[in-house]
Design a protein around this motif. Structure first.
Motif, mmCIF file in Angstrom:
data_model
loop_
_atom_site.group_PDB
_atom_site.id
_atom_site.type_symbol
_atom_site.label_atom_id
_atom_site.label_comp_id
_atom_site.label_asym_id
_atom_site.label_seq_id
_atom_site.Cartn_x
_atom_site.Cartn_y
_atom_site.Cartn_z
ATOM 1 N N UNK A 250 0.847 -1.193 0.000
ATOM 2 C CA UNK A 250 0.000 0.000 0.000
ATOM 3 C C UNK A 250 0.883 1.244 0.000
ATOM 4 N N UNK A 251 0.600 2.174 -0.898
ATOM 5 C CA UNK A 251 1.406 3.380 -1.024
ATOM 6 C C UNK A 251 0.798 4.511 -0.212
ATOM 7 N N UNK A 252 1.691 5.314 0.396
ATOM 8 C CA UNK A 252 1.227 6.483 1.127
ATOM 9 C C UNK A 252 0.752 7.528 0.125
ATOM 10 N N UNK A 253 -0.280 8.280 0.495
ATOM 11 C CA UNK A 253 -0.793 9.280 -0.426
ATOM 12 C C UNK A 253 0.230 10.401 -0.601
ATOM 13 N N UNK A 254 0.216 11.033 -1.757
ATOM 14 C CA UNK A 254 1.233 12.033 -2.092
ATOM 15 C C UNK A 254 0.886 13.408 -1.557
ATOM 16 N N UNK A 255 -0.378 13.657 -1.251
ATOM 17 C CA UNK A 255 -0.786 14.953 -0.717
ATOM 18 C C UNK A 255 -1.657 14.743 0.514
ATOM 19 N N UNK A 256 -1.805 15.833 1.277
ATOM 20 C CA UNK A 256 -2.660 15.840 2.461
ATOM 21 C C UNK A 256 -2.237 14.798 3.492
ATOM 22 N N UNK A 257 -0.966 14.828 3.848
ATOM 23 C CA UNK A 257 -0.515 14.011 4.967
ATOM 24 C C UNK A 257 0.688 14.680 5.618
ATOM 25 N N UNK A 258 0.914 14.326 6.863
ATOM 26 C CA UNK A 258 2.018 14.871 7.651
ATOM 27 C C UNK A 258 2.941 13.720 8.013
ATOM 28 N N UNK A 259 4.216 13.865 7.715
ATOM 29 C CA UNK A 259 5.184 12.832 8.045
ATOM 30 C C UNK A 259 5.876 13.165 9.359
ATOM 31 N N UNK B 143 -6.630 22.240 11.166
ATOM 32 C CA UNK B 143 -6.471 22.868 9.865
ATOM 33 C C UNK B 143 -7.810 23.188 9.211
ATOM 34 N N UNK B 144 -7.823 24.240 8.405
ATOM 35 C CA UNK B 144 -9.025 24.608 7.657
ATOM 36 C C UNK B 144 -9.122 23.854 6.340
ATOM 37 N N UNK B 145 -8.079 23.127 6.000
ATOM 38 C CA UNK B 145 -8.095 22.302 4.790
ATOM 39 C C UNK B 145 -8.911 21.041 5.076
ATOM 40 N N UNK B 146 -10.106 20.975 4.559
ATOM 41 C CA UNK B 146 -10.993 19.843 4.840
ATOM 42 C C UNK B 146 -10.400 18.521 4.369
ATOM 43 N N UNK B 147 -9.657 18.543 3.286
ATOM 44 C CA UNK B 147 -9.058 17.308 2.772
ATOM 45 C C UNK B 147 -8.012 16.754 3.736
ATOM 46 N N UNK B 148 -7.167 17.636 4.276
ATOM 47 C CA UNK B 148 -6.165 17.211 5.249
ATOM 48 C C UNK B 148 -6.823 16.778 6.547
ATOM 49 N N UNK B 149 -7.813 17.538 6.991
ATOM 50 C CA UNK B 149 -8.519 17.199 8.235
ATOM 51 C C UNK B 149 -9.182 15.826 8.135
ATOM 52 N N UNK B 150 -9.783 15.534 6.988
ATOM 53 C CA UNK B 150 -10.437 14.244 6.791
ATOM 54 C C UNK B 150 -9.407 13.119 6.725
ATOM 55 N N UNK C 127 -4.970 8.252 7.384
ATOM 56 C CA UNK C 127 -4.006 8.327 6.284
ATOM 57 C C UNK C 127 -3.259 9.653 6.278
ATOM 58 N N UNK C 128 -3.643 10.556 7.164
ATOM 59 C CA UNK C 128 -3.060 11.898 7.172
ATOM 60 C C UNK C 128 -1.828 12.033 8.048
ATOM 61 N N UNK C 129 -1.517 11.010 8.843
ATOM 62 C CA UNK C 129 -0.326 11.038 9.690
ATOM 63 C C UNK C 129 0.485 9.782 9.415
ATOM 64 N N UNK C 130 1.734 9.953 8.959
ATOM 65 C CA UNK C 130 2.593 8.823 8.645
ATOM 66 C C UNK C 130 3.872 8.921 9.479
ATOM 67 N N UNK C 131 4.160 7.882 10.241
ATOM 68 C CA UNK C 131 5.355 7.834 11.075
ATOM 69 C C UNK C 131 6.467 7.129 10.300
ATOM 70 N N UNK C 132 7.609 7.796 10.206
ATOM 71 C CA UNK C 132 8.760 7.234 9.498
ATOM 72 C C UNK C 132 9.920 7.093 10.477
ATOM 73 N N UNK C 133 10.185 5.862 10.877
ATOM 74 C CA UNK C 133 11.243 5.596 11.834
ATOM 75 C C UNK C 133 12.308 4.690 11.255
ATOM 76 N N UNK C 134 13.514 4.800 11.789
ATOM 77 C CA UNK C 134 14.603 3.948 11.341
ATOM 78 C C UNK C 134 14.402 2.531 11.855
ATOM 79 N N UNK C 135 14.883 1.554 11.103
ATOM 80 C CA UNK C 135 14.727 0.164 11.506
ATOM 81 C C UNK C 135 15.478 -0.153 12.803
ATOM 82 N N UNK C 136 16.432 0.710 13.169
ATOM 83 C CA UNK C 136 17.177 0.509 14.410
ATOM 84 C C UNK C 136 16.636 1.341 15.570
#
Length: 240
Positions: free
Chosen positions: A52-61, A187-194, A200-209
């Motif tokens: 599954x691919x992360x969406x390209x817009x409306x998300x916070x890493x 946020x006032x951006x309804x797309x990001x808020x939804x 799908x709007x919050x993606x955690x990116x952590x190192x494997x270690x």
């Protein structure tokens, strides 16, 4: 009888058409390619079988280093109404408002500082030092100095990199990481808020270690402010 001479033909090849095609292909790839934003630290994500691919817009890493440092990156709509620059400026105003509600030493930012923040890729310094950090952009080699600060390579030991985060289960007394996430949720951006509401709007990116305790702390911080849905960025596991 004399030898018949064969007329020599020109070996000239007209490359005009090939040059035109090359330029057109180069232009196409330049216009359609998405360039990776520079991040404060190198993170090697753990492998998984998920495709599954992360969406390209409306998300916070949420970028998490093995040492427990945290930075944020916003990716919003490409429209003029909800561009990245507009959303970042609104985010800085909102997080400042939340921060000032519980801190005696208030923070505020000039229009020039807000414009600088709007152009950042990843960001993450204490709000009390954010103004000083943003002012570096107007100095000689300002971008280099900002990059060194974010990566923790700054010679000034007082410069802290990473958004302050700690174990905290009190929703009414959030730490700075929770303040940023609360500001994002408002946020006032309804797309990001939804997208944040759907997970799908919050993606955690952590190192494997990175230790589980550090990732657990980040998740606990989100759950404390009732952000219970989020995703993890992983690399595709190779076939054995």
């Amino acid at each position: 009888m004399g030898r018949v001479k064969i007329a020599k033909k020109s070996t000239f090849i007209d490359m005009t058409a090939m040059s035109d095609v090359t330029v057109l292909l180069l232009t196409f790839f330049m216009l359609t390619s998405t360039f990776l934003a520079k991040e404060p630290t190198t993170v090697i994500t753990p492998p998984s079988v998920s495709t599954e691919k992360v969406q390209e817009t409306n998300f916070v890493q949420v970028l998490v280093s093995p040492e427990g440092k945290v930075w944020l990156t916003m990716n919003n709509d490409t429209s003029s109404a909800w561009s990245n620059e507009k959303m970042r400026m609104a985010l800085l105003d909102k997080v400042s408002e939340i921060y000032n509600e519980s801190h005696k030493n208030k923070v505020s930012f000039t229009p020039l500082q807000k414009q600088t923040f709007a152009k950042l890729g990843s960001f993450g310094v204490p709000l009390s030092q954010m103004g000083e950090f943003l002012d570096l952009a107007n100095q000689q080699e300002g971008q280099t100095k900002m990059d060194k600060w974010l990566s923790g390579e700054d010679e000034n030991k007082n410069h802290i990199t990473g958004i302050p985060i700690s174990w905290n289960s009190d929703e009414n007394n959030p730490n700075e990481f929770q303040m940023w996430m609360k500001a994002l949720r408002q946020t006032e951006n309804d797309n990001l808020a939804q997208a944040i509401k759907d997970g799908t709007g919050v993606a955690i990116k952590g190192d494997q270690n990175t230790s589980f305790d550090i990732i657990h702390m980040v998740m606990d911080n989100l759950q404390t402010i009732r952000m219970n849905k989020f995703t993890f960025l992983t690399a595709l596991k190779a076939e054995e």
